[in-house]
Enzyme design. Structure first.
Site, PDB file in Angstrom:
ATOM      1  N   CYS A 143       0.804  -1.237   0.000  1.00 26.55           N
ATOM      2  CA  CYS A 143       0.000   0.000   0.000  1.00 26.55           C
ATOM      3  C   CYS A 143       0.834   1.283   0.000  1.00 26.55           C
ATOM      4  CB  CYS A 143      -0.953  -0.012   1.181  1.00 26.55           C
ATOM      5  SG  CYS A 143      -2.045  -1.439   1.121  1.00 26.55           S
ATOM      6  N   HIS A 164      -3.216   7.328   1.942  1.00 26.55           N
ATOM      7  CA  HIS A 164      -3.694   6.009   1.520  1.00 26.55           C
ATOM      8  C   HIS A 164      -5.130   5.830   2.014  1.00 26.55           C
ATOM      9  CE1 HIS A 164      -4.212   1.884   0.770  1.00 26.55           C
ATOM     10  NE2 HIS A 164      -3.876   1.435   1.959  1.00 26.55           N
ATOM     11  N   ASN A 184     -10.318   0.130  -0.199  1.00 22.47           N
ATOM     12  CA  ASN A 184      -8.853   0.194  -0.154  1.00 22.47           C
ATOM     13  C   ASN A 184      -8.285  -0.454  -1.422  1.00 22.47           C
ATOM     14  OD1 ASN A 184      -6.136  -0.301   0.309  1.00 22.47           O
ATOM     15  ND2 ASN A 184      -6.418  -0.960   2.433  1.00 22.47           N
TER      16      ASN A 184
HETATM   17  N1  COA Z   1     -18.847  -7.588   9.613  1.00 24.70           N
HETATM   18  C1  COA Z   1     -19.360  -7.750  10.849  1.00 24.70           C
HETATM   19  N2  COA Z   1     -18.617  -8.031  11.922  1.00 24.70           N
HETATM   20  C2  COA Z   1     -17.302  -8.130  11.746  1.00 24.70           C
HETATM   21  C3  COA Z   1     -16.697  -7.970  10.482  1.00 24.70           C
HETATM   22  C4  COA Z   1     -17.535  -7.689   9.402  1.00 24.70           C
HETATM   23  N3  COA Z   1     -17.053  -7.485   8.159  1.00 24.70           N
HETATM   24  N4  COA Z   1     -15.367  -8.127  10.636  1.00 24.70           N
HETATM   25  C5  COA Z   1     -15.127  -8.379  11.929  1.00 24.70           C
HETATM   26  N5  COA Z   1     -16.308  -8.398  12.592  1.00 24.70           N
HETATM   27  C6  COA Z   1     -16.517  -8.642  14.029  1.00 24.70           C
HETATM   28  C7  COA Z   1     -15.399  -9.406  14.679  1.00 24.70           C
HETATM   29  O1  COA Z   1     -15.574 -10.775  14.478  1.00 24.70           O
HETATM   30  C8  COA Z   1     -15.571  -9.007  16.142  1.00 24.70           C
HETATM   31  O2  COA Z   1     -16.601  -9.772  16.681  1.00 24.70           O
HETATM   32  P1  COA Z   1     -16.524 -10.299  18.224  1.00 24.70           P
HETATM   33  O3  COA Z   1     -16.464  -9.027  19.037  1.00 24.70           O
HETATM   34  O4  COA Z   1     -17.774 -11.071  18.366  1.00 24.70           O
HETATM   35  O5  COA Z   1     -15.264 -11.086  18.297  1.00 24.70           O
HETATM   36  C9  COA Z   1     -16.085  -7.560  16.052  1.00 24.70           C
HETATM   37  O6  COA Z   1     -16.559  -7.385  14.701  1.00 24.70           O
HETATM   38  C10 COA Z   1     -15.034  -6.516  16.355  1.00 24.70           C
HETATM   39  O7  COA Z   1     -13.880  -6.874  15.654  1.00 24.70           O
HETATM   40  P2  COA Z   1     -12.589  -5.993  15.727  1.00 24.70           P
HETATM   41  O8  COA Z   1     -11.555  -6.590  14.833  1.00 24.70           O
HETATM   42  O9  COA Z   1     -12.233  -5.750  17.152  1.00 24.70           O
HETATM   43  O10 COA Z   1     -13.138  -4.629  15.099  1.00 24.70           O
HETATM   44  P3  COA Z   1     -12.416  -3.252  14.940  1.00 24.70           P
HETATM   45  O11 COA Z   1     -13.209  -2.216  15.596  1.00 24.70           O
HETATM   46  O12 COA Z   1     -10.946  -3.328  15.242  1.00 24.70           O
HETATM   47  O13 COA Z   1     -12.532  -3.013  13.361  1.00 24.70           O
HETATM   48  C11 COA Z   1     -11.217  -3.156  11.355  1.00 24.70           C
HETATM   49  C12 COA Z   1     -11.935  -3.931  12.455  1.00 24.70           C
HETATM   50  C13 COA Z   1     -10.547  -4.191  10.422  1.00 24.70           C
HETATM   51  C14 COA Z   1     -12.238  -2.346  10.566  1.00 24.70           C
HETATM   52  C15 COA Z   1     -10.161  -2.213  11.996  1.00 24.70           C
HETATM   53  O14 COA Z   1      -9.353  -2.909  12.919  1.00 24.70           O
HETATM   54  C16 COA Z   1      -9.297  -1.560  10.957  1.00 24.70           C
HETATM   55  O15 COA Z   1      -9.753  -0.740  10.189  1.00 24.70           O
HETATM   56  N6  COA Z   1      -7.989  -1.891  10.914  1.00 24.70           N
HETATM   57  C17 COA Z   1      -7.115  -1.429   9.853  1.00 24.70           C
HETATM   58  C18 COA Z   1      -7.249  -2.354   8.667  1.00 24.70           C
HETATM   59  C19 COA Z   1      -6.641  -1.823   7.412  1.00 24.70           C
HETATM   60  O16 COA Z   1      -6.843  -0.696   7.050  1.00 24.70           O
HETATM   61  N7  COA Z   1      -5.885  -2.687   6.718  1.00 24.70           N
HETATM   62  C20 COA Z   1      -5.257  -2.387   5.480  1.00 24.70           C
HETATM   63  C21 COA Z   1      -4.028  -1.583   5.686  1.00 24.70           C
HETATM   64  S1  COA Z   1      -3.255  -1.255   4.175  1.00 24.70           S
END
Ligand code: COA
Length: 318
Positions: free
Chosen positions: A108, A245, A275
């Site tokens: 990225c 990004h 993304n």
């Molecule tokens: N739909 C519904 N629920 C989802 C889900 C989806 N697509 N993906 C994950 N969940 C659930 C998880 O299973 C978890 O459930 P649980 O509490 O029962 O275990 C809950 O949502 C919370 O998950 P969590 O991972 O703690 O959520 P979060 O608030 O951290 O958000 C992201 C997840 C991925 C959106 C966030 O961490 C993020 O944006 N990270 C950066 C990712 C990124 O940009 N990557 C690319 C970089 S180049």
């Protein structure tokens, strides 16, 4: 270095959050509140190479150059139909360029690294007109039963043509070798000489620790941008746009708050394209240029982050 042309290309297929509920347990509300994404574009009957060619041709057209005028092509790409030859060499032939080319695999953050390499080539007199391209299909890295990653990504390509000029100030880069936070294993063919139970041939789709990526992205990019402004003697108010990004609206907001800059300085496309990995910065840049939002002389910051864990930020005048 200065930028003299930009271009971008996206797949036709628009996939809404509601459409994803067909494949796994998710909702429009969860995706929008956690990421800001409403739709993304996903490759169907086009190939990534088609997008890369279209973005390159548009950038050349807006630079008023022909492909034969190029003396180097740099492409940021980590995944396409070929492991080799490079994406840049395929695009070179299709657009009718004759110059040497190479690919960079910095995921990225790749477009930022590629622009900095282009500046080094220009400064050392090794090339005068360079096509800097980013073309990525992260939707094919995902396991389409894994909701944690599949909802985040879209495909796309963006490009810029650069030449000699005094617009580029400099860049800051960070590499923290932590593959576990965000990686994808290569799909390898087994040889008959090894222990196949080692696990090397399973799980070749993306693996991500979302929360860790989130924190590292905000910290590393904010630090790099602050350092850049300090080194070159600019204030955050001097920057017209922070072209970040486009991974997640909350990450963009986090960087904005850390810098104490105004929300209007952070244009976005993540809502509509998701993304698109290293293509997101040049796609956004192209939209700003074509929409007359950026004028010649405006200061801009570009910044990218990703793959376990690589970030880069640069400061330049448009
Ligand atoms: N739909 C519904 N629920 C989802 C889900 C989806 N697509 N993906 C994950 N969940 C659930 C998880 O299973 C978890 O459930 P649980 O509490 O029962 O275990 C809950 O949502 C919370 O998950 P969590 O991972 O703690 O959520 P979060 O608030 O951290 O958000 C992201 C997840 C991925 C959106 C966030 O961490 C993020 O944006 N990270 C950066 C990712 C990124 O940009 N990557 C690319 C970089 S180049």
């Amino acid at each position: 270095m200065k930028i003299i042309g930009t271009g971008s290309a996206l797949p036709k297929k628009v996939v809404t959050n509601d459409m994803l509920t067909e494949f796994f347990d998710t909702s429009d509300e969860w995706i929008r509140t956690r990421t800001g994404i409403s739709t993304r574009r996903i490759l169907t009957d086009e190939s990534l190479i088609d997008l890369a060619i279209e973005a390159s041709q548009k950038a050349l057209e807006s630079a008023n150059l022909k492909a034969e005028d190029l003396d180097f092509i740099l492409c940021s790409n980590v995944n396409n139909n070929y492991v080799y030859p490079s994406m840049s060499s395929i695009v070179q032939g299709k657009i009718g360029a004759k110059c040497p080319c190479t690919d960079l695999r910095n995921a990225c953050a790749g477009f930022i690294y590629a622009l900095d390499v282009a500046d080094a080539f220009i400064q050392t007199g090794r090339a005068k007109k360079i096509l800097v391209l980013a073309a990525e299909e992260p939707t094919r890295f995902c396991h389409w039963e894994h909701r944690e990653t599949s909802v985040l990504f879209g495909d796309g390509a963006g490009a810029a043509v650069v030449t000699e000029g005094g617009d580029y100030k400099g860049a800051q880069f960070t590499t923290i070798s932590m593959p576990d936070v965000l990686y994808q294993r290569q799909r390898l063919e087994p040889t008959p000489f090894e222990d196949l139970s080692s696990g090397a041939y399973i799980n070749h789709t993306m693996v991500m620790q979302g929360r860790e990526v989130f924190k590292m992205a905000v910290t590393c990019c904010s630090n790099e941008i602050s350092k850049l402004l300090d080194i070159y003697g600019y204030k955050k108010e001097d920057v017209k746009y922070f072209v970040l990004h486009q991974a997640n609206l909350r990450i963009i907001n986090g960087i904005q708050q850390y810098l104490g800059a105004d929300a209007s300085q952070f244009p976005t496309t993540v809502e509509k394209y998701g993304n698109t990995s290293s293509a997101s910065v040049p796609i956004l840049l192209d939209e700003l240029v074509k929409g007359n939002k950026i004028q010649r002389g405006d200061m801009i910051v570009m910044s990218g982050f990703g793959a376990g864990f690589t970030t880069g930020s640069l400061l330049m005048k448009y």
